[in-house]
Design an enzyme around this catalytic site. Structure first.
Site, short mmCIF file in Angstrom:
data_model
loop_
_atom_site.label_atom_id
_atom_site.label_comp_id
_atom_site.label_asym_id
_atom_site.label_seq_id
_atom_site.Cartn_x
_atom_site.Cartn_y
_atom_site.Cartn_z
N HIS A 82 -16.09 -21.45 28.14
CA HIS A 82 -15.79 -20.71 29.54
C HIS A 82 -14.51 -20.76 30.28
CE1 HIS A 82 -16.56 -18.30 33.09
NE2 HIS A 82 -16.35 -19.19 33.95
N ASP A 161 -27.48 -14.47 40.46
CA ASP A 161 -25.96 -14.75 40.66
C ASP A 161 -25.35 -13.61 41.17
OD1 ASP A 161 -23.47 -16.17 39.97
OD2 ASP A 161 -23.46 -14.61 38.46
N ARG A 168 -21.24 -14.05 48.63
CA ARG A 168 -20.38 -15.05 48.95
C ARG A 168 -18.94 -14.55 49.13
NH1 ARG A 168 -20.82 -18.04 43.67
NH2 ARG A 168 -18.89 -19.16 44.45
N SER A 183 -23.29 -20.92 39.86
CA SER A 183 -22.94 -19.52 39.07
C SER A 183 -22.58 -19.53 37.76
CB SER A 183 -21.60 -18.74 40.24
OG SER A 183 -21.40 -17.53 39.60
N LYS A 187 -25.26 -18.27 34.11
CA LYS A 187 -24.96 -17.29 33.26
C LYS A 187 -24.76 -17.89 31.68
CE LYS A 187 -21.32 -15.56 35.22
NZ LYS A 187 -21.11 -16.26 36.88
#
Length: 448
Positions: A82, A161, A168, A183, A187
């Site tokens: 990621h 999320d 947010r 978050s 995921k």
């Protein structure tokens, strides 16, 4: 238990229990706790932070707020990567088929462009017919047959999320490291990954501009992952300048193919190979990162990753033959050139300004509902450290329409810095952080 007491405890700097966090988050997802109370809690977290135990508990609560992808019955190992977002960052498109060619399954749940940063899903959808809205059954099948699958987050996966991020975004609490950590990890674990590599970017084109902030996020991800039993390696990489020579949705697909054919630009290949090597290491396919990188280089030279990329394109509804036919020609008819104002050396091409220009051109979006153009983008003919002559073309720019070009050109011209002397070399991979080395992390050779 009352939400107001939970808010008050966090406001006063107290560590919240798992029960308190579960009461708040589940109540929000189920509509029993209003968004204004969750907003107040998020702001309290922003100022007071969270302990590693709190962050781990929050991540697990968010993870189990909806469905997760069950990969049982498919042979692993399952390792994903990621990135925290950048400009010209198409490493996912290259490393997924690369590690798949080495027997590693990469279940990748990706996002879309927002603001100045690009999105993997938008790039893939620039390929004619390519689908990223996969069902769980399709995701499993494609992962099993091609070694990697690329999909977006559905409303059923980690709904906490999706709701919390939207909140947010409008309450100035996006930049909370514990909330970012929960978050991202919720995921990534929901997609079925057993181990994770994080590319935490810093610099003008990154979400975290400051190196120390990026390092804090990397440490939080690694530490929280460890608490959840997930092996994690984080690399901190430089995003002060765009990665590669192409910025744009189809343009970046093209450059990914170049990389899979051994013709990729040096900076893009360096970051990709370092990330892929860590994935190979976490998968247990090599004893150290150096040998893992050698395996990746050998795999690229074999041509198998390119075959798997095209196989995945077909499996996800795309047309490989059309992709190859359009290569080099699929461009907007509206284009301009950016030329060097004077002779010298390119010392800097600012990633943030390039990203902002990309949004104007149609590469990215300001809101989640904005359309993107597959044929808009920027190609760099010269880059940092190269000598240029006055009037020489440095960039070719394609826009969604003439007005977008007119808006973007001043930003692109301002992003280009030319001086009399060449710049000092820079290190793209600045630091590596692993769970078993927390507290004694080492810089990579020759870095800060």
């Amino acid at each position: 238990m009352r939400a107001v007491d939970i808010i008050m405890n966090k406001r006063n700097g107290k560590e919240l229990s798992r029960d308190e966090l579960e009461f708040l988050i589940r109540g929000y997802v189920e509509g029993r706790i209003p968004d204004y109370q969750v907003s107040a809690w998020a702001m309290a977290v922003y100022f007071q932070g969270m302990t590693p135990r709190e962050t781990g508990a929050l991540t697990e609560i968010m993870l189990h707020s909806g469905k997760t992808i069950d990969l049982s019955g498919i042979e692993g190992p399952f390792v994903d990567k990621h990135s925290t977002g950048g400009v010209g960052d198409k490493t996912s498109l290259i490393l997924a088929p690369l590690v798949a060619s080495l027997g590693i399954k990469d279940p990748m749940m990706s996002g879309r462009a927002l603001g100045h940063t690009g999105g993997t899903l938008d790039k893939l959808e620039a390929i004619p017919g390519y689908r990223t809205n996969l069902s769980v059954e399709e995701f499993r099948r494609i992962l099993a047959t091609t070694g990697f699958a690329m999909t977006g987050q559905t409303s059923e996966i980690v709904p906490a999320d999706r709701l919390l991020y939207a909140l947010r975004d409008v309450t100035a609490t996006v930049e909370s490291i514990p909330l970012i950590t929960a978050s991202i990890l919720s995921k990534k674990v929901a997609e079925g990954a057993e181990a994770l590599v994080f590319d935490v970017k810093f610099g003008s084109g990154a979400f975290m501009k400051d190196f120390s902030q990026a390092e804090q996020l990397a440490r939080s991800l690694v530490e929280t992952g460890k608490a959840m039993g997930k092996p994690i390696i984080a690399l901190l990489t430089d995003m002060n300048e765009p990665l590669g020579t192409m910025v744009g949705n189809f343009l970046e697909v093209e450059e990914s193919l170049d990389c899979l054919e051994g013709k990729g630009p040096e900076d893009l290949m360096e970051v990709t190979l370092e990330l892929a090597a860590r994935m190979v290491l976490l998968a247990g396919k090599a004893p150290d990162a150096s040998i893992a990188r050698q395996l990746c280089e050998k795999a690229l030279a074999s041509g198998k990753p390119r075959e798997l990329f095209l196989k995945n394109v077909e499996a996800q509804g795309g047309k490989p033959e059309e992709l190859l036919r359009l290569r080099g020609t699929y461009r907007s008819p509206h284009w301009k050139e950016v030329r060097a104002r004077h002779s010298g050396y390119i010392t800097h091409i600012d990633a943030y300004d390039i990203g902002r220009a990309g949004v104007l051109l149609g590469v990215g979006r300001n809101t989640t509902t904005d359309p993107v153009s597959p044929t808009a983008g920027i190609q760099f003919h010269h880059r940092r450290g190269e000598a240029v002559q006055s009037g020489e073309t440095v960039m070719t720019v394609w826009g969604k329409d003439p007005a977008s070009l007119a808006e973007a050109l001043p930003l692109l011209e301002g992003a280009l810095h030319i001086e009399d002397a060449p710049p000092a070399p820079r290190n793209l991979v600045a630091k590596e952080i692993r769970a078993h080395e927390m507290g004694k992390e080492r810089n990579t050779p020759g870095t800060r």
